[in-house]
Write a protein that holds these residues in place. Structure first.
Motif, PDB file in Angstrom:
ATOM      1  N   ALA A   1       0.850  -1.190   0.000  1.00 26.24           N
ATOM      2  CA  ALA A   1       0.000   0.000   0.000  1.00 26.24           C
ATOM      3  C   ALA A   1       0.887   1.242   0.000  1.00 26.24           C
ATOM      4  O   ALA A   1       1.996   1.230   0.542  1.00 26.24           O
ATOM      5  N   ILE A   2       0.400   2.302  -0.627  1.00 23.55           N
ATOM      6  CA  ILE A   2       1.139   3.563  -0.698  1.00 23.55           C
ATOM      7  C   ILE A   2       0.363   4.620   0.082  1.00 23.55           C
ATOM      8  O   ILE A   2      -0.845   4.803  -0.120  1.00 23.55           O
ATOM      9  N   TYR A   3       1.082   5.274   0.990  1.00 22.18           N
ATOM     10  CA  TYR A   3       0.475   6.281   1.857  1.00 22.18           C
ATOM     11  C   TYR A   3       1.052   7.651   1.530  1.00 22.18           C
ATOM     12  O   TYR A   3       2.212   7.774   1.103  1.00 22.18           O
ATOM     13  N   SER A   4       0.216   8.664   1.754  1.00 21.06           N
ATOM     14  CA  SER A   4       0.647  10.052   1.635  1.00 21.06           C
ATOM     15  C   SER A   4      -0.035  10.861   2.737  1.00 21.06           C
ATOM     16  O   SER A   4      -1.285  10.852   2.828  1.00 21.06           O
ATOM     17  N   ASP A   5       0.767  11.479   3.557  1.00 24.60           N
ATOM     18  CA  ASP A   5       0.242  12.210   4.731  1.00 24.60           C
ATOM     19  C   ASP A   5      -0.592  11.286   5.617  1.00 24.60           C
ATOM     20  O   ASP A   5      -1.704  11.638   6.036  1.00 24.60           O
ATOM     21  N   LYS A   6      -0.074  10.085   5.840  1.00 26.12           N
ATOM     22  CA  LYS A   6      -0.716   9.080   6.691  1.00 26.12           C
ATOM     23  C   LYS A   6      -2.088   8.633   6.159  1.00 26.12           C
ATOM     24  O   LYS A   6      -2.930   8.145   6.922  1.00 26.12           O
ATOM     25  N   GLU A   7      -2.295   8.767   4.869  1.00 22.47           N
ATOM     26  CA  GLU A   7      -3.548   8.348   4.245  1.00 22.47           C
ATOM     27  C   GLU A   7      -3.228   7.412   3.076  1.00 22.47           C
ATOM     28  O   GLU A   7      -2.391   7.741   2.228  1.00 22.47           O
ATOM     29  N   MET A   8      -3.870   6.245   3.076  1.00 24.29           N
ATOM     30  CA  MET A   8      -3.625   5.283   2.013  1.00 24.29           C
ATOM     31  C   MET A   8      -4.310   5.756   0.729  1.00 24.29           C
ATOM     32  O   MET A   8      -5.513   6.014   0.703  1.00 24.29           O
ATOM     33  N   ILE A   9      -3.546   5.864  -0.347  1.00 30.75           N
ATOM     34  CA  ILE A   9      -4.092   6.330  -1.620  1.00 30.75           C
ATOM     35  C   ILE A   9      -4.169   5.214  -2.654  1.00 30.75           C
ATOM     36  O   ILE A   9      -4.699   5.436  -3.746  1.00 30.75           O
ATOM     37  N   GLY A  10      -3.647   4.018  -2.324  1.00 31.07           N
ATOM     38  CA  GLY A  10      -3.734   2.908  -3.260  1.00 31.07           C
ATOM     39  C   GLY A  10      -2.967   1.704  -2.772  1.00 31.07           C
ATOM     40  O   GLY A  10      -2.019   1.821  -1.997  1.00 31.07           O
ATOM     41  N   LYS A  11      -3.390   0.526  -3.247  1.00 31.14           N
ATOM     42  CA  LYS A  11      -2.707  -0.715  -2.907  1.00 31.14           C
ATOM     43  C   LYS A  11      -2.879  -1.705  -4.049  1.00 31.14           C
ATOM     44  O   LYS A  11      -3.834  -1.617  -4.832  1.00 31.14           O
ATOM     45  N   ALA A  12      -1.949  -2.679  -4.111  1.00 29.78           N
ATOM     46  CA  ALA A  12      -2.002  -3.672  -5.191  1.00 29.78           C
ATOM     47  C   ALA A  12      -1.150  -4.871  -4.795  1.00 29.78           C
ATOM     48  O   ALA A  12      -0.210  -4.751  -3.998  1.00 29.78           O
ATOM     49  N   PRO A  13      -1.454  -6.062  -5.366  1.00 33.50           N
ATOM     50  CA  PRO A  13      -0.658  -7.257  -5.084  1.00 33.50           C
ATOM     51  C   PRO A  13       0.428  -7.453  -6.132  1.00 33.50           C
ATOM     52  O   PRO A  13       0.434  -6.808  -7.178  1.00 33.50           O
ATOM     53  N   GLY A  14       1.359  -8.383  -5.820  1.00 36.92           N
ATOM     54  CA  GLY A  14       2.412  -8.729  -6.759  1.00 36.92           C
ATOM     55  C   GLY A  14       3.162  -9.963  -6.316  1.00 36.92           C
ATOM     56  O   GLY A  14       3.104 -10.370  -5.152  1.00 36.92           O
ATOM     57  N   GLU A  15       3.888 -10.591  -7.275  1.00 41.53           N
ATOM     58  CA  GLU A  15       4.649 -11.798  -6.954  1.00 41.53           C
ATOM     59  C   GLU A  15       5.846 -11.491  -6.069  1.00 41.53           C
ATOM     60  O   GLU A  15       6.283 -12.332  -5.279  1.00 41.53           O
ATOM     61  N   THR A  16       6.392 -10.293  -6.207  1.00 40.86           N
ATOM     62  CA  THR A  16       7.499  -9.850  -5.363  1.00 40.86           C
ATOM     63  C   THR A  16       7.143  -8.476  -4.788  1.00 40.86           C
ATOM     64  O   THR A  16       6.188  -7.827  -5.229  1.00 40.86           O
ATOM     65  N   VAL A  17       7.949  -8.049  -3.840  1.00 35.37           N
ATOM     66  CA  VAL A  17       7.698  -6.733  -3.230  1.00 35.37           C
ATOM     67  C   VAL A  17       7.900  -5.617  -4.259  1.00 35.37           C
ATOM     68  O   VAL A  17       7.155  -4.632  -4.283  1.00 35.37           O
ATOM     69  N   THR A  18       8.894  -5.779  -5.129  1.00 33.37           N
ATOM     70  CA  THR A  18       9.156  -4.750  -6.153  1.00 33.37           C
ATOM     71  C   THR A  18       7.991  -4.622  -7.118  1.00 33.37           C
ATOM     72  O   THR A  18       7.556  -3.512  -7.465  1.00 33.37           O
ATOM     73  N   ILE A  19       7.480  -5.786  -7.573  1.00 34.28           N
ATOM     74  CA  ILE A  19       6.342  -5.761  -8.501  1.00 34.28           C
ATOM     75  C   ILE A  19       5.106  -5.184  -7.822  1.00 34.28           C
ATOM     76  O   ILE A  19       4.362  -4.389  -8.407  1.00 34.28           O
ATOM     77  N   ALA A  20       4.877  -5.575  -6.588  1.00 38.88           N
ATOM     78  CA  ALA A  20       3.711  -5.066  -5.858  1.00 38.88           C
ATOM     79  C   ALA A  20       3.798  -3.554  -5.660  1.00 38.88           C
ATOM     80  O   ALA A  20       2.794  -2.843  -5.765  1.00 38.88           O
ATOM     81  N   GLU A  21       5.007  -3.048  -5.402  1.00 40.90           N
ATOM     82  CA  GLU A  21       5.168  -1.601  -5.235  1.00 40.90           C
ATOM     83  C   GLU A  21       4.881  -0.863  -6.546  1.00 40.90           C
ATOM     84  O   GLU A  21       4.228   0.188  -6.561  1.00 40.90           O
ATOM     85  N   GLU A  22       5.363  -1.415  -7.657  1.00 41.58           N
ATOM     86  CA  GLU A  22       5.101  -0.778  -8.958  1.00 41.58           C
ATOM     87  C   GLU A  22       3.611  -0.803  -9.293  1.00 41.58           C
ATOM     88  O   GLU A  22       3.059   0.199  -9.761  1.00 41.58           O
ATOM     89  N   MET A  23       2.952  -1.947  -9.048  1.00 42.58           N
ATOM     90  CA  MET A  23       1.521  -2.044  -9.330  1.00 42.58           C
ATOM     91  C   MET A  23       0.717  -1.110  -8.429  1.00 42.58           C
ATOM     92  O   MET A  23      -0.296  -0.538  -8.850  1.00 42.58           O
ATOM     93  N   ALA A  24       1.148  -0.945  -7.191  1.00 40.22           N
ATOM     94  CA  ALA A  24       0.458  -0.023  -6.284  1.00 40.22           C
ATOM     95  C   ALA A  24       0.595   1.416  -6.758  1.00 40.22           C
ATOM     96  O   ALA A  24      -0.360   2.206  -6.681  1.00 40.22           O
ATOM     97  N   SER A  25       1.772   1.779  -7.246  1.00 43.73           N
ATOM     98  CA  SER A  25       1.954   3.143  -7.761  1.00 43.73           C
ATOM     99  C   SER A  25       1.096   3.378  -9.004  1.00 43.73           C
ATOM    100  O   SER A  25       0.539   4.469  -9.189  1.00 43.73           O
ATOM    101  N   ARG A  26       0.957   2.369  -9.845  1.00 41.90           N
ATOM    102  CA  ARG A  26       0.079   2.503 -11.018  1.00 41.90           C
ATOM    103  C   ARG A  26      -1.388   2.623 -10.598  1.00 41.90           C
ATOM    104  O   ARG A  26      -2.161   3.363 -11.226  1.00 41.90           O
TER     105      ARG A  26
END
Length: 358
Positions: A283-308
């Motif tokens: 999950a990606i937070y901004s100012d302590k507020e979650m603005i999006g989340k996504a799954p992935g096979e690895t942490v790197t992939i999940a972070e990229e999918m969450a940013s998208r």
């Protein structure tokens, strides 16, 4: 089995009222034929099955028949077909416009070359044919202008680079040729090559838009674009049509532009991390507020999918957004043809200025 098929062949013309079913000791249903019915029917032909089998074998040996133009068949009427084309679409075209729409430049060059071989003087017998090049250029401008204005109206928060990417997809040769094929243009185009090339089909389709604008006005041509080109987005995820190389960097620039805190990715869930079926949720937070989340096979992939996913939320291009206004719902739209969405380049320049001032 063979005798059973022969029996069905013999008795196919017998009235059902003459047949009775009886159950034997093995529970097999067998028909009982009255003695008044003759087994040797007059219509039975012993040589028919071998004859048809041989024809089928020879057809397979020769191979499929080569593709031929529709005009080679005896029941072809070109004048009636081009007249029916406009009626099928519910549009009114003049006969001269229809003939120009379906005349490719290669067909005129081929006809001129054939006349030179036959020794026909061009001045004595003029070639009264006009190619669809000018109409296609006009149709291209009308369609491109309307598609961009419609996309900017439907996705006001999407970046201009994304609008251009979706526009390029809709105006691609494959989309235009496929649309022209499915509205019955393939057999009507006069061209030197056969089968008709995709580029020729796309040019004729754009000429249809230009011809419609000449006969009925630009508004009618834009309505045609809305009915036949824009529906290709119905089964598409608009985010997949635009490839973003650095989604996390773009997300940082957007949050900075909106005067929000930088994005903070956090691992909120994981399962089967030691197996090939591992799954991570970031999950990606901004100012302590979650603005999006996504799954992935690895942490790197999940972070990229969450940013998208965050970009989809900010640009309002998620799958749960309201559908596009197509067909009758698009009538009366007030489109601003001069409006341009914010571009990534201008956003980055603004971000650099803010960093410099800070």
């Amino acid at each position: 089995m063979a005798s059973h098929r022969m029996f069905l062949f013999w008795t196919r013309n017998i009235s059902p009222s003459l047949l009775r079913l009886a159950t034997t000791k093995t529970q097999q249903i067998l028909p009982i034929i009255p003695s008044s019915v003759t087994i040797g029917c007059r219509s039975y032909n012993k040589a028919l099955y071998p004859y048809l089998s041989e024809l089928y074998r020879r057809r397979l040996k020769v191979g499929p028949e080569k593709e031929r133009h529709r005009s080679e068949w005896i029941n072809w009427n070109y004048d009636a077909e081009i007249y029916a084309f406009g009626k099928r679409l519910g549009e009114e075209f003049s006969e001269n416009t229809l003939r120009i729409i379906f005349t490719d430049k290669s067909y005129i060059e081929k006809d001129k070359a054939r006349r030179q071989e036959l020794g026909v003087d061009q001045d004595v017998v003029a070639l009264e044919l006009v190619d669809n090049g000018e109409m296609a250029a006009e149709g291209n401008l009308i369609a491109s202008r309307y598609i961009k204005a419609f996309l900017r109206f439907s996705y006001p928060a999407m970046f201009e680079e994304g609008i251009c990417a979706v526009h390029d997809f809709l105006m691609s040769e494959d989309i235009l040729a496929s649309t022209g094929l499915h509205i019955g243009m393939k057999d009507l185009i006069l061209t030197a090559e056969f089968p008709v090339l995709s580029s020729t089909m796309a040019t004729s389709f754009l000429a249809t838009i230009g011809g419609l604008a000449q006969d009925q006005g630009v508004r009618r041509a834009e309505r045609f674009v809305n009915h036949f080109i824009l529906p290709h987005l119905i089964d598409k995820d608009i985010n997949d049509l635009w490839q973003i190389d650095n989604p996390m960097g773009l997300l940082k620039s957007i949050l900075l532009q909106n005067k929000r805190g930088p994005p903070e990715p956090r691992l909120i869930h994981q399962s089967a991390s030691q197996t090939i079926m591992s799954l991570y949720w970031v999950a990606i937070y901004s100012d302590k507020e979650m603005i999006g989340k996504a799954p992935g096979e690895t942490v790197t992939i999940a972070e990229e999918m969450a940013s998208r996913e965050c970009l989809r939320q900010l640009m309002k291009t998620s799958l749960h957004q309201k559908p596009l206004l197509l067909g009758p719902a698009a009538q009366g739209l007030q489109l601003d043809y001069n409006r341009v969405n914010l571009s990534i380049q201008s956003l980055e320049q603004t971000t650099e200025k803010q960093k410099a001032l800070a």
